[in-house]
Scaffold this motif. Structure first.
Motif, PDB file in Angstrom:
ATOM      1  N   ASN A 180     116.455 114.779 -38.340  1.00  9.75           N
ATOM      2  CA  ASN A 180     115.444 115.645 -37.993  1.00  9.75           C
ATOM      3  C   ASN A 180     114.039 115.361 -38.816  1.00  9.75           C
ATOM      4  OD1 ASN A 180     113.770 118.239 -37.844  1.00  9.75           O
ATOM      5  ND2 ASN A 180     115.444 119.416 -37.661  1.00  9.75           N
ATOM      6  N   LEU A 181     113.128 114.372 -37.964  1.00  8.38           N
ATOM      7  CA  LEU A 181     111.874 113.962 -38.689  1.00  8.38           C
ATOM      8  C   LEU A 181     111.168 115.057 -39.240  1.00  8.38           C
ATOM      9  CD1 LEU A 181     111.613 110.604 -36.635  1.00  8.38           C
ATOM     10  CD2 LEU A 181     113.101 111.044 -38.615  1.00  8.38           C
ATOM     11  N   LEU A 182     110.895 115.968 -38.024  1.00  8.78           N
ATOM     12  CA  LEU A 182     109.913 117.069 -38.317  1.00  8.78           C
ATOM     13  C   LEU A 182     110.257 117.935 -39.735  1.00  8.78           C
ATOM     14  CD1 LEU A 182     107.381 118.842 -37.494  1.00  8.78           C
ATOM     15  CD2 LEU A 182     109.235 120.251 -36.199  1.00  8.78           C
ATOM     16  N   ARG A 183     111.489 118.427 -40.081  1.00 13.30           N
ATOM     17  CA  ARG A 183     111.871 118.820 -41.257  1.00 13.30           C
ATOM     18  C   ARG A 183     111.590 117.893 -42.403  1.00 13.30           C
ATOM     19  NH1 ARG A 183     113.916 124.020 -41.549  1.00 13.30           N
ATOM     20  NH2 ARG A 183     114.172 125.065 -39.717  1.00 13.30           N
ATOM     21  N   LYS A 184     112.015 116.688 -42.123  1.00 15.96           N
ATOM     22  CA  LYS A 184     111.696 115.750 -43.173  1.00 15.96           C
ATOM     23  C   LYS A 184     110.185 115.584 -43.678  1.00 15.96           C
ATOM     24  CE  LYS A 184     114.399 111.980 -42.957  1.00 15.96           C
ATOM     25  NZ  LYS A 184     114.778 110.655 -42.538  1.00 15.96           N
ATOM     26  N   CYS A 185     109.465 115.503 -42.608  1.00 20.29           N
ATOM     27  CA  CYS A 185     108.024 115.317 -42.856  1.00 20.29           C
ATOM     28  C   CYS A 185     107.448 116.706 -43.666  1.00 20.29           C
ATOM     29  CB  CYS A 185     107.307 115.048 -41.725  1.00 20.29           C
ATOM     30  SG  CYS A 185     107.391 113.327 -41.102  1.00 20.29           S
ATOM     31  N   TYR A 186     107.815 117.855 -43.292  1.00 15.61           N
ATOM     32  CA  TYR A 186     107.618 118.942 -44.033  1.00 15.61           C
ATOM     33  C   TYR A 186     107.997 118.955 -45.719  1.00 15.61           C
ATOM     34  CZ  TYR A 186     107.703 123.620 -46.156  1.00 15.61           C
ATOM     35  OH  TYR A 186     107.605 124.708 -47.033  1.00 15.61           O
ATOM     36  N   SER A 187     109.274 118.436 -45.843  1.00 16.10           N
ATOM     37  CA  SER A 187     109.714 118.171 -46.972  1.00 16.10           C
ATOM     38  C   SER A 187     108.866 117.161 -47.900  1.00 16.10           C
ATOM     39  CB  SER A 187     111.369 118.043 -47.081  1.00 16.10           C
ATOM     40  OG  SER A 187     111.717 118.155 -48.273  1.00 16.10           O
ATOM     41  N   LEU A 188     108.520 116.151 -47.294  1.00 16.02           N
ATOM     42  CA  LEU A 188     107.754 115.038 -47.698  1.00 16.02           C
ATOM     43  C   LEU A 188     106.332 115.591 -48.221  1.00 16.02           C
ATOM     44  CD1 LEU A 188     108.940 112.117 -45.472  1.00 16.02           C
ATOM     45  CD2 LEU A 188     109.176 112.434 -48.223  1.00 16.02           C
ATOM     46  N   TYR A 189     105.804 116.453 -47.371  1.00 13.97           N
ATOM     47  CA  TYR A 189     104.325 116.928 -47.628  1.00 13.97           C
ATOM     48  C   TYR A 189     104.549 117.987 -48.865  1.00 13.97           C
ATOM     49  CZ  TYR A 189      99.608 118.862 -47.011  1.00 13.97           C
ATOM     50  OH  TYR A 189      98.441 119.108 -47.148  1.00 13.97           O
ATOM     51  N   ASP A 190     105.546 118.926 -48.710  1.00 16.65           N
ATOM     52  CA  ASP A 190     105.799 119.567 -49.953  1.00 16.65           C
ATOM     53  C   ASP A 190     106.047 118.878 -51.339  1.00 16.65           C
ATOM     54  OD1 ASP A 190     106.609 122.680 -51.209  1.00 16.65           O
ATOM     55  OD2 ASP A 190     108.448 121.058 -51.311  1.00 16.65           O
ATOM     56  N   MET A 191     106.851 117.582 -51.112  1.00 11.57           N
ATOM     57  CA  MET A 191     106.867 116.978 -52.402  1.00 11.57           C
ATOM     58  C   MET A 191     105.647 116.192 -52.778  1.00 11.57           C
ATOM     59  SD  MET A 191     109.566 113.564 -52.801  1.00 11.57           S
ATOM     60  CE  MET A 191     108.818 112.558 -51.380  1.00 11.57           C
ATOM     61  N   LYS A 192     104.921 115.897 -51.929  1.00 10.62           N
ATOM     62  CA  LYS A 192     103.517 115.186 -52.141  1.00 10.62           C
ATOM     63  C   LYS A 192     102.604 116.083 -53.073  1.00 10.62           C
ATOM     64  CE  LYS A 192      99.488 113.556 -49.596  1.00 10.62           C
ATOM     65  NZ  LYS A 192      98.560 114.809 -50.186  1.00 10.62           N
ATOM     66  N   LEU A 193     102.694 117.317 -52.583  1.00 12.00           N
ATOM     67  CA  LEU A 193     101.668 118.449 -53.218  1.00 12.00           C
ATOM     68  C   LEU A 193     102.100 118.948 -54.500  1.00 12.00           C
ATOM     69  CD1 LEU A 193     101.099 121.230 -50.425  1.00 12.00           C
ATOM     70  CD2 LEU A 193      99.565 119.402 -51.023  1.00 12.00           C
ATOM     71  N   ARG A 194     103.847 119.111 -54.686  1.00  7.37           N
ATOM     72  CA  ARG A 194     104.193 119.171 -55.894  1.00  7.37           C
ATOM     73  C   ARG A 194     104.344 118.201 -57.229  1.00  7.37           C
ATOM     74  NH1 ARG A 194     109.464 120.150 -55.611  1.00  7.37           N
ATOM     75  NH2 ARG A 194     109.739 120.020 -53.154  1.00  7.37           N
TER      76      ARG A 194
END
Length: 300
Positions: free
Chosen positions: A151-165
């Motif tokens: 599920n690349l979409l949910r993975k990308c959401y998680s990666l963006y969240d990780m980037k911000l944190r």
């Protein structure tokens, strides 16, 4: 006896270090001196549950497992090579590096040696690296536990969240007790995720998914065990039993990890203005046909 003495001479540090000359002799020991130790690696991509699974592998008495992502940086490669032995200089060839990563600790009773290798690390740089890695796996009976989050979409959401944190200096993981400290709410607040980032990220993750799939397909028959992320997070006990049986571990994988799943629920609850973002993804990118499938909840 002579073989044991030879191994001891390689492993014994001289003045606290192993010289460059001896590291050249040390690397092939992983192939010749430990024929009964099973080599394996965890093939994964970021935000797929690999850190959680790695903590359980590292906690097994039957496994010598490197804590670092060995091919993340030159520094992490040096750390993996030196985890259990004094290595002052990392070999240049992929094959010798892998020899060192698969070398058990000198006083180890472990039957298995492994580490985490991310599909986005080293495989496509330089050209021909996948072919060399695949040949090494074949020549050295290396097994692959492949953790697949498709599920690349949910993975990308998680990666963006990780980037911000990371930019905010926050922990990128969710751990036990975070809710009591208020960190859980920070993880779950709605984010403004730019379309440009999602489109770039989906293309990038698809590229690494191609590498991931190729490795799984081209290792020798029976040498790969694929664990689906959705199955791991919904039924972890069953998947851990499957990994134990695949690796032929003498003890069950279990124990306890403080790491927990960071994101749950619908994308509508996590992405601000998700409906507008969803419409843009469908109408303005080539990922439109996959969005409805990917936005469904993977597991709870």
């Amino acid at each position: 006896l002579m073989e044991l003495l030879l191994i001891a001479s390689y492993l014994a540090p001289v003045s606290g270090i192993v010289t460059q000359q001896s590291h050249k002799s040390l690397a092939p020991l992983a192939r010749t001196a430990y024929p009964d130790v099973q080599k394996f690696f965890l093939l994964a991509t970021p935000r797929s549950g690999s850190s959680w699974l790695s903590t359980l592998l590292q906690g097994s008495r039957a496994v010598d497992y490197h804590a670092n992502e060995c091919f993340h940086t030159t520094v992490s490669m040096q750390h993996c090579a030196s985890d259990w032995h004094f290595i002052t200089k990392l070999p240049e060839s992929l094959e010798e590096q892998l020899d060192l990563f698969f070398l058990p600790s000198s006083n180890s009773t472990a039957s298995h040696v492994g580490f985490k290798w991310m599909a986005n690390q080293r495989f496509d740089e330089p050209a021909g690296m996948v072919e060399r890695a695949l040949q090494y796996f074949k020549d050295n009976n290396v097994k692959v536990v492949a953790l697949d989050r498709d599920n690349l979409l949910r993975k990308c959401y998680s990666l963006y969240d990780m980037k911000l944190r990371r930019e905010a200096g926050q922990d990128i993981f969710k751990r036990e007790g975070d809710g009591d400290a208020g960190a859980q709410n920070k993880l779950q607040e709605k984010l403004d995720v730019p379309i440009s980032y999602l489109n770039w990220c989906l293309d990038r993750r698809a590229h690494f998914k191609t590498i991931f799939d190729r490795i799984v397909a081209e290792v020798p028959e029976g040498a790969a065990y694929v664990v689906k992320y959705s199955s791991l997070c919904s039924n972890p006990k069953q998947e851990l039993v499957g990994i134990q049986q695949f690796l032929n571990l003498s003890t069950p994988l279990g124990g306890h990890s403080q790491l927990q799943k960071a994101h749950s629920g619908s994308l509508h609850s996590m992405v601000r203005n998700w409906e507008a973002t969803r419409t843009q993804l469908i109408q303005e990118t080539h990922w439109g046909a996959k969005i409805q499938e990917w936005e469904a909840t993977e597991c709870e």
